[in-house]
Design an enzyme around this catalytic site. Structure first.
Site, short mmCIF file in Angstrom:
data_model
loop_
_atom_site.label_atom_id
_atom_site.label_comp_id
_atom_site.label_asym_id
_atom_site.label_seq_id
_atom_site.Cartn_x
_atom_site.Cartn_y
_atom_site.Cartn_z
N ASP A 34 0.78 -1.24 0.00
CA ASP A 34 0.00 0.00 0.00
C ASP A 34 0.82 1.30 0.00
O ASP A 34 0.45 2.27 0.67
CB ASP A 34 -0.96 0.01 1.20
CG ASP A 34 -1.94 -1.15 1.18
OD1 ASP A 34 -1.91 -1.94 0.22
OD2 ASP A 34 -2.74 -1.28 2.13
N LYS A 139 -6.73 -4.93 -2.96
CA LYS A 139 -7.36 -5.55 -1.80
C LYS A 139 -8.37 -4.60 -1.16
O LYS A 139 -8.09 -3.41 -1.01
CB LYS A 139 -6.30 -5.97 -0.78
CG LYS A 139 -5.44 -4.83 -0.24
CD LYS A 139 -4.33 -5.38 0.63
CE LYS A 139 -3.54 -4.33 1.34
NZ LYS A 139 -4.24 -3.48 2.29
N CYS A 172 -2.20 -2.30 7.86
CA CYS A 172 -2.18 -3.25 6.73
C CYS A 172 -0.97 -4.18 6.75
O CYS A 172 -1.07 -5.34 6.32
CB CYS A 172 -2.28 -2.50 5.41
SG CYS A 172 -3.91 -1.76 5.21
N1 TIU Z 1 -2.65 0.43 4.29
C1 TIU Z 1 -3.09 0.68 5.52
O1 TIU Z 1 -2.39 0.52 6.52
N2 TIU Z 1 -4.39 1.23 5.63
C2 TIU Z 1 -4.79 2.04 6.65
O2 TIU Z 1 -5.94 2.45 6.69
N3 TIU Z 1 -3.84 2.41 7.59
C3 TIU Z 1 -3.98 3.30 8.59
O3 TIU Z 1 -3.07 3.39 9.42
N4 TIU Z 1 -5.06 4.05 8.67
#
Ligand code: TIU
Length: 231
Positions: A34, A139, A172
């Site tokens: 991500d 995802k 994530c």
């Molecule tokens: N990719 C991921 O970690 N999504 C989140 O929403 N992370 C947060 O820390 N908000």
């Protein structure tokens, strides 16, 4: 060393915590979680949740250095992106309605609709953009295995080990590590290749992942991984 003579089944060993981590290039994927504009740049999902996104931007040079070395060694690369279909059919209302963000998932922001496939904010940052041959897994959840083909892809490629970087450490990244660990993968988290909006959560996540004899996985600094790559 010429890649023509490289034995991709040779075991490489990284000094790691809580003990050495061994892997072969043939059976390991570099999994980058991500690294999207929506989490790393101002105006995206991360900022609408009230976070200081500059903390995450700081790891980009390190992630890029490891990615480039890994590419040069010829290893498998998989990127993930968190996001949803434009009609939000894969976004549980519980996720969209949680809390009081400035903008919710699907709302129009400065980088397009927040966390929606194909919008500018959903893209991986240009510095780390996937190249030909690298897989991108979209995802809908925090974990990369939930409602995706990642498990099948790893089985097809004979991958048993995952070296993980990306954001955010305790959301994530940690969810994905736990999903992978339960599926039998040996996972190494690159300590300076991951970041959180909350430094204390990052440190706690690293500690709990490697505790109890690598109950979830291993951690090591990028320098230790770079030192063993045959590039
Ligand atoms: N990719 C991921 O970690 N999504 C989140 O929403 N992370 C947060 O820390 N908000």
């Amino acid at each position: 060393m010429s890649t023509a003579t490289l034995d991709t089944n040779a075991l490489l060993t990284v000094p790691a915590q809580p003990f050495d981590y061994s892997f072969s290039l043939a059976h390991t994927a570099l999994l980058i979680i991500d690294m999207q504009r929506d989490f790393i740049e101002p105006g995206g999902f991360g900022e609408t949740l009230g976070n200081d996104v500059s903390l995450l931007a700081a790891i980009v040079p390190t992630v890029k250095r490891v990615l480039e070395a890994w590419r040069a060694s010829g290893g498998h690369v998989i990127h993930t992106r968190e996001g949803h279909a434009p009609d939000l059919s894969d976004c549980p209302p519980a996720k969209r309605l949680r809390g009081a963000p400035k903008l919710r998932i699907g709302d129009e922001g400065p980088m397009g609709r927040i966390l929606i496939h194909g919008e500018p904010g959903h893209a991986i940052i240009p510095e780390l953009a996937p190249i030909a041959g690298e897989l991108v897994i979209d995802k809908p959840g925090k974990g990369a295995f939930y409602d995706t083909a990642l498990g099948e892809v790893l089985k097809t490629r004979g991958i048993t080990h995952l070296i993980v970087m990306g954001v955010t450490t305790e959301v994530c990244v940690q969810t994905t590590l736990r999903e992978a660990n339960d599926r039998g993968y040996d996972c190494l988290l690159v300590e300076d290749g991951t970041e959180s909006y909350f430094p204390e959560f990052k440190e706690a996540a690293l500690a709990m992942i490697r505790a109890q004899g690598a109950i979830v996985g291993w951690t090591a600094p990028s320098a230790s991984l770079l030192a063993v790559l045959p590039s």
